[in-house]
Motif scaffolding. Sequence first.
Motif, PDB file in Angstrom:
ATOM      1  N   ILE A 112       0.878  -1.188   0.000  1.00 43.05           N
ATOM      2  CA  ILE A 112       0.000   0.000   0.000  1.00 43.05           C
ATOM      3  C   ILE A 112       0.903   1.223   0.000  1.00 43.05           C
ATOM      4  O   ILE A 112       1.816   1.320   0.837  1.00 43.05           O
TER       5      ILE A 112
ATOM      6  N   ILE B 234       4.913  -2.871   4.818  1.00 43.95           N
ATOM      7  CA  ILE B 234       5.784  -3.692   3.970  1.00 43.95           C
ATOM      8  C   ILE B 234       5.621  -3.155   2.551  1.00 43.95           C
ATOM      9  O   ILE B 234       4.522  -3.177   1.992  1.00 43.95           O
TER      10      ILE B 234
ATOM     11  N   PHE C 190       5.549 -10.667  -0.996  1.00 42.99           N
ATOM     12  CA  PHE C 190       5.361 -12.106  -1.200  1.00 42.99           C
ATOM     13  C   PHE C 190       6.468 -12.930  -0.532  1.00 42.99           C
ATOM     14  O   PHE C 190       6.337 -14.125  -0.336  1.00 42.99           O
TER      15      PHE C 190
HETATM   16  P1  FAD Z   1      -0.705   2.209  -5.222  1.00 46.35           P
HETATM   17  O1  FAD Z   1      -0.693   3.652  -4.906  1.00 46.35           O
HETATM   18  O2  FAD Z   1      -0.604   1.801  -6.643  1.00 46.35           O
HETATM   19  O3  FAD Z   1       0.455   1.538  -4.373  1.00 46.35           O
HETATM   20  C1  FAD Z   1       0.873   0.209  -4.515  1.00 46.35           C
HETATM   21  C2  FAD Z   1       2.112   0.071  -3.651  1.00 46.35           C
HETATM   22  O4  FAD Z   1       2.519  -1.299  -3.667  1.00 46.35           O
HETATM   23  C3  FAD Z   1       3.301   0.864  -4.137  1.00 46.35           C
HETATM   24  O5  FAD Z   1       3.770   1.682  -3.071  1.00 46.35           O
HETATM   25  C4  FAD Z   1       4.347  -0.180  -4.513  1.00 46.35           C
HETATM   26  O6  FAD Z   1       5.685   0.222  -4.204  1.00 46.35           O
HETATM   27  C5  FAD Z   1       3.926  -1.342  -3.638  1.00 46.35           C
HETATM   28  N1  FAD Z   1       4.303  -2.676  -4.165  1.00 46.35           N
HETATM   29  C6  FAD Z   1       4.127  -3.166  -5.423  1.00 46.35           C
HETATM   30  N2  FAD Z   1       4.514  -4.451  -5.474  1.00 46.35           N
HETATM   31  C7  FAD Z   1       4.949  -4.781  -4.242  1.00 46.35           C
HETATM   32  C8  FAD Z   1       5.476  -5.972  -3.681  1.00 46.35           C
HETATM   33  N3  FAD Z   1       5.607  -7.095  -4.384  1.00 46.35           N
HETATM   34  N4  FAD Z   1       5.846  -5.961  -2.383  1.00 46.35           N
HETATM   35  C9  FAD Z   1       5.705  -4.831  -1.619  1.00 46.35           C
HETATM   36  N5  FAD Z   1       5.217  -3.683  -2.115  1.00 46.35           N
HETATM   37  C10 FAD Z   1       4.830  -3.657  -3.412  1.00 46.35           C
HETATM   38  N6  FAD Z   1      -7.833   4.956  -1.153  1.00 46.35           N
HETATM   39  C11 FAD Z   1      -8.006   4.145  -0.107  1.00 46.35           C
HETATM   40  O7  FAD Z   1      -7.178   3.251   0.165  1.00 46.35           O
HETATM   41  N7  FAD Z   1      -9.118   4.284   0.691  1.00 46.35           N
HETATM   42  C12 FAD Z   1     -10.059   5.223   0.474  1.00 46.35           C
HETATM   43  O8  FAD Z   1     -11.046   5.285   1.219  1.00 46.35           O
HETATM   44  C13 FAD Z   1      -9.890   6.105  -0.623  1.00 46.35           C
HETATM   45  N8  FAD Z   1     -10.788   7.087  -0.867  1.00 46.35           N
HETATM   46  C14 FAD Z   1     -10.548   7.963  -1.902  1.00 46.35           C
HETATM   47  C15 FAD Z   1     -11.425   9.036  -2.104  1.00 46.35           C
HETATM   48  C16 FAD Z   1     -11.186   9.926  -3.128  1.00 46.35           C
HETATM   49  C17 FAD Z   1     -12.130  11.081  -3.310  1.00 46.35           C
HETATM   50  C18 FAD Z   1     -10.061   9.763  -3.968  1.00 46.35           C
HETATM   51  C19 FAD Z   1      -9.770  10.744  -5.073  1.00 46.35           C
HETATM   52  C20 FAD Z   1      -9.199   8.711  -3.787  1.00 46.35           C
HETATM   53  C21 FAD Z   1      -9.435   7.779  -2.768  1.00 46.35           C
HETATM   54  N9  FAD Z   1      -8.571   6.702  -2.544  1.00 46.35           N
HETATM   55  C22 FAD Z   1      -8.755   5.907  -1.447  1.00 46.35           C
HETATM   56  C23 FAD Z   1      -7.531   6.325  -3.530  1.00 46.35           C
HETATM   57  C24 FAD Z   1      -6.134   6.773  -3.130  1.00 46.35           C
HETATM   58  O9  FAD Z   1      -5.909   8.087  -3.589  1.00 46.35           O
HETATM   59  C25 FAD Z   1      -5.073   5.841  -3.780  1.00 46.35           C
HETATM   60  O10 FAD Z   1      -5.260   5.819  -5.167  1.00 46.35           O
HETATM   61  C26 FAD Z   1      -5.121   4.414  -3.268  1.00 46.35           C
HETATM   62  O11 FAD Z   1      -5.131   4.392  -1.855  1.00 46.35           O
HETATM   63  C27 FAD Z   1      -3.904   3.668  -3.782  1.00 46.35           C
HETATM   64  O12 FAD Z   1      -3.983   2.316  -3.420  1.00 46.35           O
HETATM   65  P2  FAD Z   1      -2.646   1.475  -3.224  1.00 46.35           P
HETATM   66  O13 FAD Z   1      -1.777   2.118  -2.210  1.00 46.35           O
HETATM   67  O14 FAD Z   1      -3.071   0.077  -3.000  1.00 46.35           O
HETATM   68  O15 FAD Z   1      -2.019   1.510  -4.682  1.00 46.35           O
END
Ligand code: FAD
Length: 323
Positions: A268, A287, A308
């Motif tokens: 995340i 992580i 993983f």
């Molecule tokens: P990403 O930002 O794509 O991050 C993925 C991460 O995984 C990266 O840091 C990467 O380095 C890491 N990664 C990849 N592969 C591996 C691996 N094998 N091992 C370890 N690390 C790895 N988001 C929410 O979560 N909750 C909400 O309630 C929410 N509400 C929102 C409301 C609005 C109005 C808006 C505009 C957005 C909202 N969002 C919300 C979305 C938020 O802005 C992000 O887009 C979202 O949280 C990103 O999700 P992520 O961190 O899973 O994905």
Amino acid sequence: MARKVLTLAEVRDGSLRNVSFEAIAAAKTIAEGGEVVSVLVGDQVQAHANELIYRGADRVVVIEHPNLKFYTSDGYSQALKAVIDKEQPEGIVFGHTALGKDLSPKLAIKLDAGLVSDVIAVEEAGGNIVFTRPIYSGKAFEKKIVTDGIIFATVRPNNIAPLERDESRSGSVEALAVEIKDLRAIVKEVVRKTAEGVDLTEAKVIVAGGRGVKSAEGFKPLQELAEVLGGAVGASRGACDAGYCDYSLQIGQTGKVVTPDLYIACGISGAIQHLAGMSNSKVIVAINKDPEANIFKVADYGIVGDLFEVVPLLTEEFKKLKV
Ligand code: FAD
């Protein structure tokens, strides 16, 4: 000043939710030696009354009706309004749950009472009951007192310690007959979308996955870790949007707000909207394979690595601790 304080007990899937006991603990502080009356609403819920007494309620009022089997805003507000009119409490405490968030403003308006919502601490200070609540998505905290009228508050699950269970406590249990009428909707059945498990908002441990989990299959190691720790699985919106898991697992500004003892964020990035839902967790472990990921700014412990590899290692180590 001794007050009479009403709390709403919540029953879900045949069990009292923990937040019911946390509400009683908060009510004790507000009551300042006065009476705490818990209200049980539903259909055939009386069996839970004694448990509320063991957890600190002085008295329990039970309102049963077939139309109260499942929550509806109309039905519950009629039931609660009736008990409030009869009891004339000086304080009211609900859980800051989906139910409490829906019902409390509706009742507060009817009672012409102010509402202090999403409270994480209650204390008596300088002759006032002082509530602490997070603001600006948890970036700051404000302290509030109610200067006039009923003290009405909702408490965020997992923040106020429930009182020690004491089976030697006794108290009266009374049935209150309320006519539940003119309902605009009656819920006949609730079909759960996700598998049964630990409720996210009350979980002590949450293992959450983000887009870095890469697939629905990728959530399996997280589920295993959560199982070993007796916790629940959560997710970022990124993971939900990608279709890796159900939206009911989403944590954040537009998802659930959680405050577990331990939050393990896997893959995340730590977007502000995600942090809004979990940054008040007591211990945060992140992580992520990107050392610059924003999630590390709020983490107590950071592990830079591939989830993983790291998650199965953690599961193995925790398994060893359990034997
Ligand atoms: P990403 O930002 O794509 O991050 C993925 C991460 O995984 C990266 O840091 C990467 O380095 C890491 N990664 C990849 N592969 C591996 C691996 N094998 N091992 C370890 N690390 C790895 N988001 C929410 O979560 N909750 C909400 O309630 C929410 N509400 C929102 C409301 C609005 C109005 C808006 C505009 C957005 C909202 N969002 C919300 C979305 C938020 O802005 C992000 O887009 C979202 O949280 C990103 O999700 P992520 O961190 O899973 O994905």
